[in-house]
Design a protein around this motif. Structure first.
Motif, PDB file in Angstrom:
ATOM      1  N   HIS A 100       1.247  -1.206   0.010  1.00 57.07           N
ATOM      2  CA  HIS A 100       0.375   0.173   0.435  1.00 57.07           C
ATOM      3  C   HIS A 100       1.167   1.612  -0.379  1.00 57.07           C
ATOM      4  O   HIS A 100       1.571   1.266   0.581  1.00 57.07           O
ATOM      5  CB  HIS A 100      -1.210   0.307   1.503  1.00 57.07           C
ATOM      6  CG  HIS A 100      -1.800   1.187   1.208  1.00 57.07           C
ATOM      7  ND1 HIS A 100      -3.248   1.526   0.846  1.00 57.07           N
ATOM      8  CD2 HIS A 100      -1.529   2.154   1.735  1.00 57.07           C
ATOM      9  CE1 HIS A 100      -3.479   2.127   0.565  1.00 57.07           C
ATOM     10  NE2 HIS A 100      -3.238   2.540   1.385  1.00 57.07           N
ATOM     11  N   ASN A 101       0.352   1.991  -0.479  1.00 56.98           N
ATOM     12  CA  ASN A 101       1.962   3.902  -0.807  1.00 56.98           C
ATOM     13  C   ASN A 101       0.121   4.705  -0.988  1.00 56.98           C
ATOM     14  O   ASN A 101       1.029   5.737  -1.562  1.00 56.98           O
ATOM     15  CB  ASN A 101       2.445   3.404  -1.687  1.00 56.98           C
ATOM     16  CG  ASN A 101       1.725   3.769  -3.059  1.00 56.98           C
ATOM     17  OD1 ASN A 101       1.056   3.592  -3.824  1.00 56.98           O
ATOM     18  ND2 ASN A 101       2.706   3.826  -4.569  1.00 56.98           N
ATOM     19  N   PHE A 115       3.976  -2.596   3.746  1.00 61.25           N
ATOM     20  CA  PHE A 115       3.858  -4.018   3.885  1.00 61.25           C
ATOM     21  C   PHE A 115       2.817  -4.277   4.988  1.00 61.25           C
ATOM     22  O   PHE A 115       3.705  -4.658   5.922  1.00 61.25           O
ATOM     23  CB  PHE A 115       4.946  -4.721   3.201  1.00 61.25           C
ATOM     24  CG  PHE A 115       5.415  -4.344   2.234  1.00 61.25           C
ATOM     25  CD1 PHE A 115       5.051  -5.585   0.356  1.00 61.25           C
ATOM     26  CD2 PHE A 115       6.338  -3.506   1.677  1.00 61.25           C
ATOM     27  CE1 PHE A 115       4.959  -5.328  -0.150  1.00 61.25           C
ATOM     28  CE2 PHE A 115       6.444  -3.179   0.426  1.00 61.25           C
ATOM     29  CZ  PHE A 115       6.010  -3.622  -0.684  1.00 61.25           C
ATOM     30  N   CYS A 116       2.077  -4.971   4.702  1.00 62.62           N
ATOM     31  CA  CYS A 116       1.119  -4.938   5.908  1.00 62.62           C
ATOM     32  C   CYS A 116       0.053  -6.872   6.278  1.00 62.62           C
ATOM     33  O   CYS A 116       0.124  -7.350   5.586  1.00 62.62           O
ATOM     34  CB  CYS A 116      -0.101  -3.940   6.283  1.00 62.62           C
ATOM     35  SG  CYS A 116      -1.632  -4.474   7.255  1.00 62.62           S
ATOM     36  N   ILE A 117       0.867  -7.299   7.139  1.00 62.56           N
ATOM     37  CA  ILE A 117       1.065  -8.352   7.889  1.00 62.56           C
ATOM     38  C   ILE A 117      -0.492  -8.176   8.330  1.00 62.56           C
ATOM     39  O   ILE A 117      -0.098  -7.953   9.300  1.00 62.56           O
ATOM     40  CB  ILE A 117       1.729  -9.216   7.329  1.00 62.56           C
ATOM     41  CG1 ILE A 117       3.001  -9.347   6.834  1.00 62.56           C
ATOM     42  CG2 ILE A 117       1.302 -10.858   8.195  1.00 62.56           C
ATOM     43  CD1 ILE A 117       4.115 -10.053   6.782  1.00 62.56           C
ATOM     44  N   PHE A 161      -0.237   1.716  -5.187  1.00 67.58           N
ATOM     45  CA  PHE A 161      -0.583   0.805  -5.091  1.00 67.58           C
ATOM     46  C   PHE A 161      -1.493   0.425  -3.957  1.00 67.58           C
ATOM     47  O   PHE A 161      -1.599   1.296  -2.779  1.00 67.58           O
ATOM     48  CB  PHE A 161       0.640   0.064  -4.284  1.00 67.58           C
ATOM     49  CG  PHE A 161       1.660  -0.249  -4.698  1.00 67.58           C
ATOM     50  CD1 PHE A 161       2.119  -0.818  -6.185  1.00 67.58           C
ATOM     51  CD2 PHE A 161       3.093   0.222  -4.546  1.00 67.58           C
ATOM     52  CE1 PHE A 161       2.633  -0.743  -7.068  1.00 67.58           C
ATOM     53  CE2 PHE A 161       3.743   0.614  -5.673  1.00 67.58           C
ATOM     54  CZ  PHE A 161       3.675   0.030  -6.387  1.00 67.58           C
ATOM     55  N   LYS A 162      -2.454   0.339  -4.093  1.00 63.39           N
ATOM     56  CA  LYS A 162      -4.226   0.928  -3.588  1.00 63.39           C
ATOM     57  C   LYS A 162      -4.115  -0.423  -2.750  1.00 63.39           C
ATOM     58  O   LYS A 162      -5.058  -1.359  -2.957  1.00 63.39           O
ATOM     59  CB  LYS A 162      -4.792   1.852  -4.044  1.00 63.39           C
ATOM     60  CG  LYS A 162      -5.055   3.023  -4.488  1.00 63.39           C
ATOM     61  CD  LYS A 162      -5.623   3.418  -4.885  1.00 63.39           C
ATOM     62  CE  LYS A 162      -5.115   5.262  -5.253  1.00 63.39           C
ATOM     63  NZ  LYS A 162      -6.926   5.682  -5.953  1.00 63.39           N
ATOM     64  N   ALA A 163      -3.714  -1.196  -1.236  1.00 62.19           N
ATOM     65  CA  ALA A 163      -4.337  -2.279  -1.204  1.00 62.19           C
ATOM     66  C   ALA A 163      -4.424  -3.736  -1.570  1.00 62.19           C
ATOM     67  O   ALA A 163      -4.805  -4.677  -2.175  1.00 62.19           O
ATOM     68  CB  ALA A 163      -5.549  -1.808  -0.147  1.00 62.19           C
ATOM     69  N   ILE A 164      -3.119  -3.883  -2.556  1.00 65.38           N
ATOM     70  CA  ILE A 164      -2.945  -4.708  -3.829  1.00 65.38           C
ATOM     71  C   ILE A 164      -1.942  -5.746  -2.423  1.00 65.38           C
ATOM     72  O   ILE A 164      -1.375  -6.137  -1.662  1.00 65.38           O
ATOM     73  CB  ILE A 164      -1.319  -3.932  -4.806  1.00 65.38           C
ATOM     74  CG1 ILE A 164      -2.222  -3.518  -5.563  1.00 65.38           C
ATOM     75  CG2 ILE A 164      -1.312  -5.328  -5.003  1.00 65.38           C
ATOM     76  CD1 ILE A 164      -3.388  -3.211  -5.535  1.00 65.38           C
ATOM     77  N   GLN A 175       1.982 -11.693 -11.035  1.00 64.45           N
ATOM     78  CA  GLN A 175       1.979 -11.173 -11.678  1.00 64.45           C
ATOM     79  C   GLN A 175       1.750  -9.664 -11.014  1.00 64.45           C
ATOM     80  O   GLN A 175       2.394  -9.052 -12.023  1.00 64.45           O
ATOM     81  CB  GLN A 175       0.336 -11.244 -12.183  1.00 64.45           C
ATOM     82  CG  GLN A 175      -0.066 -12.590 -13.067  1.00 64.45           C
ATOM     83  CD  GLN A 175       0.975 -13.333 -14.134  1.00 64.45           C
ATOM     84  OE1 GLN A 175       0.836 -12.853 -14.896  1.00 64.45           O
ATOM     85  NE2 GLN A 175       1.166 -14.045 -13.637  1.00 64.45           N
ATOM     86  N   VAL A 176       1.759  -9.269  -9.556  1.00 61.98           N
ATOM     87  CA  VAL A 176       2.018  -8.437  -9.226  1.00 61.98           C
ATOM     88  C   VAL A 176       3.626  -8.118  -9.486  1.00 61.98           C
ATOM     89  O   VAL A 176       4.197  -7.450  -9.620  1.00 61.98           O
ATOM     90  CB  VAL A 176       1.147  -8.508  -8.073  1.00 61.98           C
ATOM     91  CG1 VAL A 176       1.738  -6.938  -6.939  1.00 61.98           C
ATOM     92  CG2 VAL A 176      -0.087  -7.885  -8.213  1.00 61.98           C
ATOM     93  N   TRP A 177       4.438  -9.063  -8.921  1.00 53.59           N
ATOM     94  CA  TRP A 177       6.247  -9.212  -9.223  1.00 53.59           C
ATOM     95  C   TRP A 177       6.209  -8.448 -10.270  1.00 53.59           C
ATOM     96  O   TRP A 177       7.601  -8.045 -10.685  1.00 53.59           O
ATOM     97  CB  TRP A 177       6.624  -9.934  -8.384  1.00 53.59           C
ATOM     98  CG  TRP A 177       5.818  -9.899  -6.676  1.00 53.59           C
ATOM     99  CD1 TRP A 177       4.940 -10.925  -6.080  1.00 53.59           C
ATOM    100  CD2 TRP A 177       6.902  -9.303  -5.979  1.00 53.59           C
ATOM    101  NE1 TRP A 177       5.422 -10.809  -4.833  1.00 53.59           N
ATOM    102  CE2 TRP A 177       5.962 -10.150  -4.434  1.00 53.59           C
ATOM    103  CE3 TRP A 177       8.028  -8.296  -5.383  1.00 53.59           C
ATOM    104  CZ2 TRP A 177       6.200  -9.157  -3.349  1.00 53.59           C
ATOM    105  CZ3 TRP A 177       8.360  -7.655  -4.350  1.00 53.59           C
ATOM    106  CH2 TRP A 177       6.966  -8.503  -3.871  1.00 53.59           C
TER     107      TRP A 177
END
Length: 592
Positions: A100-101, A115-117, A161-164, A175-177
């Protein structure tokens, strides 16, 4: 929402043991993130944040050696992620890792990627482990993630990046990477830093679960609530000791000094502080409207709020007096922040925000100025702002990108001189060692020193800005995000204003050009040099009240010339470097 925070009573000794364990988890996250990172901005400058939050998004602890501008926004990141997931009909699941940014959903600005876990215990959401860090490129219109000072909207600032979910229920979203590697310059370094963030966040989640296994969930949550209540109580007590009233100050940003558009220049930050009982309101009504097509606007949540929280906490709960107050969400409960929409302090999407750093420093500086009317002995005089320079180039078709934080300086403080050549206010990053720079990039540091005879006179002098000269060893480019070339840091209680900064380009052919404080990406040739001069902080108190012995010490250290000692301080120093006490007393007596 997951498991709610418990309010059960807990004995103070157990609460403090759990506090220490929580803080150690955050510290471990930070150390390991720094050790695993590829870029100097994380590894050396420590421009990152690590924190644990409960299921309600309340911050429980943070990494003590990271920057407040990274750790402070983390609760906002989680609130923004939660809001986006709810709008999509999605939710947190075990094994998720969320990138997220979005600066309009809690993030500080686009390059600070979180980066949220989510942490689960017995199938219940009990909290979050989060890391944030500044990344040196996120695919903006020009290389580097700072110095994108000509971005016309949020889309020009780089990837959003909105909560990806980069991992979804434990499975990596390849695919995101692929997209990240295909759209980011110096992707090996940037993606490597992102992976380090994820690893550090996983360490935090694992350690938190180990803590719960040892003490039990209810006891950990009860201790966390007790610690937040303690922080809240300490801040409220400090506010209650202040006189009720309304206090106003204003400060100014350079903006874009070379722009013909007056709406881009001389931008005002207005701060009204209202103290009532144990609560304080900070109101930015009167601040200049947002700049629609230039990125000096500040996210209300993620930058403005962090500047306010950090300034109030630092001034009202000075650690030398109060000790180590737990850094958690309890410190925000007594504070209300107001900022009209459409202003620099609360822009509306898609106004760009990537160059919000120097603007936010003026927010903190102006708030401190307002508080000087209430607690004059707890603030410093005006602070010298920073410059952030993004250097980049191509080597064999591959990008190199480097970000250099050119430090500022503090104003004088009651009983103490201003700090020289340091990162200021809500940033707290370190400079990069010359050896690290020159061993990784085609750059050479040809000069790095304090300025001579420039400190602002005062009973306690202002901090001294440094001079840093960087030479390109190969063709490349640079861009600059800075401020403080027009408005000098303010003096206080009779102290003299500080000095503005400067930026000079000297070409390989010897031609010199003075540049403004904000420069969009510009080509440079091998042999070109940038000379950055940092602003000097304001002086505090009447210079004539500075002890002659202190003035002599400054002269001997090379900080002040004999002429300045005579003219500004009324201290006569002989050829043999001794104080002429009779002449000094006569001169100072005549001045009174």
């Amino acid at each position: 929402m997951g498991v709610q925070t418990k309010s059960a009573a807990i004995d103070p000794i157990t609460a403090q043991v759990i506090r220490g364990a929580l803080e150690n988890i955050a510290v471990e996250m930070g150390h390991k993130l720094a050790r695993m990172s590829y870029s100097s901005i994380i590894r050396e400058s420590e421009d990152f944040g690590c924190a644990l939050l409960d299921a309600d998004g309340q911050q429980l602890c943070e990494s003590s050696h990271s920057t407040p501008l990274q750790s402070g926004p983390i609760p906002g990141y989680v609130r923004g992620i939660r809001r986006i997931l709810e709008e999509r009909g999605d939710t947190f699941r075990p094994g998720d890792v969320i990138m997220h940014n979005s600066p309009y959903h809690g993030a500080s600005h686009g390059p600070d990627v979180g980066f949220c876990i989510p942490i689960f215990y017995k199938d219940e959401l009990i909290g979050f482990s989060v890391t944030t860090a500044h990344h040196l490129d996120i695919g903006a219109l020009t290389p580097g993630s700072c110095g994108i000072v000509d971005a016309v909207d949020a889309y020009a600032e780089g990837l959003q990046f909105k909560a990806i979910k980069v991992y979804e229920q434990g499975k990596k979203n390849e695919q995101v990477w692929h997209m990240l590697r295909d759209n980011i310059r110096a992707s090996h370094m940037v993606v490597g830093d992102m992976e380090a963030q994820i690893a550090a966040a996983r360490i935090g989640a694992d350690r938190y679960l180990e803590l719960i296994a040892k003490f039990g969930l209810e006891k950990v949550l009860a201790a966390s609530e007790d610690l937040m209540n303690y922080s809240d109580t300490m801040l409220r007590n400090a506010i209650r000791n202040l006189p009720d009233g309304v206090y106003y100050a204003e400060g100014f940003l350079d903006g874009y000094l070379d722009s013909p558009d007056p709406e881009r220049r001389d931008l005002k930050i207005a701060v009204t502080v209202t103290i009532e009982g144990s609560e304080i309101t900070v109101d930015f009504t009167g601040t200049s409207r947002q700049v629609d097509d230039r990125p000096v606007n500040m996210p209300f949540e993620g930058t403005v709020d962090v500047a306010v929280y950090l300034t109030l906490r630092s001034i009202l709960l000075d650690s030398t007096i109060y000790g180590n107050i737990p850094q958690n969400s309890g410190l925000t409960r007594a504070i209300k922040i107001v900022a009209p929409e459409g202003t620099l302090c609360n822009p509306t999407f898609p106004a760009p925000t990537i160059a919000r750093f120097c603007s936010g420093n003026i927010v903190a500086d102006t708030l401190m100025k307002a508080l000087g009317q209430v607690v004059p002995r707890q603030i410093s005089a005006g602070v010298g702002n920073l410059k952030v320079i993004a250097y980049s180039g191509l080597t064999n078709g591959n990008y190199w990108v480097y970000m250099d934080i050119m430090e500022g300086s503090y104003g004088g403080r009651f009983g103490m001189d201003g700090m020289d050549a340091v990162d200021t206010l809500y940033a707290n990053t370190r400079n990069n060692p010359i050896e690290d720079i020159e061993s990784h990039y085609p750059l050479r540091i040809t000069r790095y020193e304090l300025q001579d005879d420039v400190s602002a006179p005062g009973q306690w002098r202002g901090g001294i800005g440094s001079v840093r000269e960087v030479q390109f060893l190969a063709d490349g480019s640079f861009s600059v995000e800075g401020d403080g070339h027009k408005y000098a840091p303010w003096g206080f209680m009779g102290g003299i204003d500080g000095r503005v900064g400067q930026l000079l380009l000297t070409t390989a052919e010897g031609r010199e050009e003075n540049l403004p404080s904000k420069i969009p990406n510009r080509r440079a040739k091998a042999g070109d040099k940038l000379t950055m001069t940092g602003p000097c902080g304001g002086g505090y108190g009447d210079p004539k009240k500075r002890s002659p012995q202190q003035v002599l010490s400054d002269v001997l250290d090379g900080y002040v010339s004999k002429d300045t000692a005579l003219r500004a301080y009324g201290v006569v120093i002989s050829e043999s470097d001794e104080i002429d006490e009779e002449a000094t007393n006569q001169l100072r007596g005549a001045a009174q």
